[in-house]
Motif scaffolding. Structure first.
Motif, PDB file in Angstrom:
ATOM      1  N   TYR A  83       0.879  -1.088  -0.177  1.00 41.37           N
ATOM      2  CA  TYR A  83      -0.127   0.020  -0.107  1.00 41.37           C
ATOM      3  C   TYR A  83       0.887   1.213  -0.060  1.00 41.37           C
ATOM      4  O   TYR A  83       1.933   1.314   0.866  1.00 41.37           O
TER       5      TYR A  83
ATOM      6  N   LYS B  49       0.059   5.467  -0.382  1.00 44.47           N
ATOM      7  CA  LYS B  49      -0.903   6.517  -0.808  1.00 44.47           C
ATOM      8  C   LYS B  49      -0.819   7.364  -2.184  1.00 44.47           C
ATOM      9  O   LYS B  49       0.417   7.146  -2.729  1.00 44.47           O
TER      10      LYS B  49
ATOM     11  N   GLU C 162       0.118   9.270  -4.721  1.00 43.18           N
ATOM     12  CA  GLU C 162       0.546  10.315  -5.182  1.00 43.18           C
ATOM     13  C   GLU C 162       1.133  10.426  -6.455  1.00 43.18           C
ATOM     14  O   GLU C 162       2.215  10.093  -6.785  1.00 43.18           O
TER      15      GLU C 162
ATOM     16  N   ARG D 254      -9.085   6.846  -6.339  1.00 42.50           N
ATOM     17  CA  ARG D 254      -9.550   8.012  -5.645  1.00 42.50           C
ATOM     18  C   ARG D 254     -10.465   7.645  -4.552  1.00 42.50           C
ATOM     19  O   ARG D 254     -10.370   8.293  -3.668  1.00 42.50           O
TER      20      ARG D 254
ATOM     21  N   LEU E  16     -10.654   4.490  -3.038  1.00 39.58           N
ATOM     22  CA  LEU E  16      -9.899   3.633  -1.896  1.00 39.58           C
ATOM     23  C   LEU E  16      -9.024   4.417  -1.120  1.00 39.58           C
ATOM     24  O   LEU E  16      -7.898   4.757  -1.673  1.00 39.58           O
ATOM     25  N   ARG E  17      -9.212   4.533   0.243  1.00 35.98           N
ATOM     26  CA  ARG E  17      -8.347   5.531   0.753  1.00 35.98           C
ATOM     27  C   ARG E  17      -7.835   4.709   2.032  1.00 35.98           C
ATOM     28  O   ARG E  17      -6.602   5.225   2.596  1.00 35.98           O
ATOM     29  N   SER E  18      -8.030   3.602   2.464  1.00 32.08           N
ATOM     30  CA  SER E  18      -7.486   2.661   3.460  1.00 32.08           C
ATOM     31  C   SER E  18      -6.407   1.857   2.939  1.00 32.08           C
ATOM     32  O   SER E  18      -6.798   1.203   1.778  1.00 32.08           O
TER      33      SER E  18
ATOM     34  N   TRP F  62      -7.160  -1.095  -0.404  1.00 31.74           N
ATOM     35  CA  TRP F  62      -6.132  -1.305  -1.109  1.00 31.74           C
ATOM     36  C   TRP F  62      -5.562  -2.842  -1.338  1.00 31.74           C
ATOM     37  O   TRP F  62      -5.448  -3.207  -2.323  1.00 31.74           O
TER      38      TRP F  62
END
Length: 200
Positions: A95, A97, A99, A172, A174-176, A180
């Motif tokens: 995982y 984030k 960027e 965009r 999937l945040r956790s 992921w």
């Protein structure tokens, strides 16, 4: 090539290009993990690989596969192993984030997209089917191959953009890390499942 024949060819190529397969799974996973813009080199690699393969089919090498069925088996085995390796890489990706501006985040290189085409039986069948069904005999052969090449590039761009956009949208949402991991495992499983399509 007459317009009606060209449109029929586009329909054939579109169905082959837009349906789920190794290329589309990779574009979706890359779009989700690295963003739309950073997936463009992978799409270009896939498109170049498809064009090289089409030319190989159109100018004789593809005929060897039809003449010697054992080469088709070797192609299937190599393609299956490569897809399983890619599936493992996708499923076990760590995982990070999203960027999309971070150039240090490692993504699939351009050349792997092209290499996949040369051992992708679905892509070979697409090229063989297009040349066998839509090329014209005699003096019109070269012009018809160029028309097939243009048609293949068009459908690859459109379908690739759709799958990349889908992946980017998922990225965009999937945040956790857990989301992921589930996504990457699912994409890895779908890529591995493409092996079953090779052997059916």
């Amino acid at each position: 090539m007459e317009l009606s024949l060209f449109l029929s060819m586009l329909g054939f190529l579109w169905v082959a290009a837009i349906t789920p397969g190794p290329n589309n799974m990779l574009l979706t996973a890359s779009g989700a993990n690295f963003g739309f813009l950073r997936t463009i080199p992978l799409l270009i690699g896939i498109m170049i690989g498809m064009q090289v393969m089409l030319l190989m089919v159109a100018f004789g090498i593809g005929g060897l596969i039809l003449l010697y069925p054992s080469l088709h088996i070797v192609l299937k085995i190599a393609g299956s192993l490569y897809l399983l390796w890619l599936a493992w890489k996708i499923a076990t990706a760590e995982y990070e984030k999203l960027e999309t501006e971070d150039a240090n985040v490692k993504q699939m290189p351009f050349w792997q997209g092209g290499l996949l085409q040369l051992i992708n039986p679905k892509a070979w069948l697409m090229a063989l089917g297009a040349v066998a069904s839509f090329s014209l005999a005699g003096d019109a052969y070269l012009h018809s191959v160029i028309a097939i090449s243009i048609g293949m590039a068009l459908v690859n761009v459109v379908s690739g953009v759709i799958w990349m956009g889908f992946g980017s949208l998922i990225g965009r949402l999937l945040r956790s890390p857990r989301a992921w991991k589930i996504f990457n495992l699912a994409m890895g499983a779908l890529t591995a499942a493409c092996v079953l399509l090779i052997w059916r």
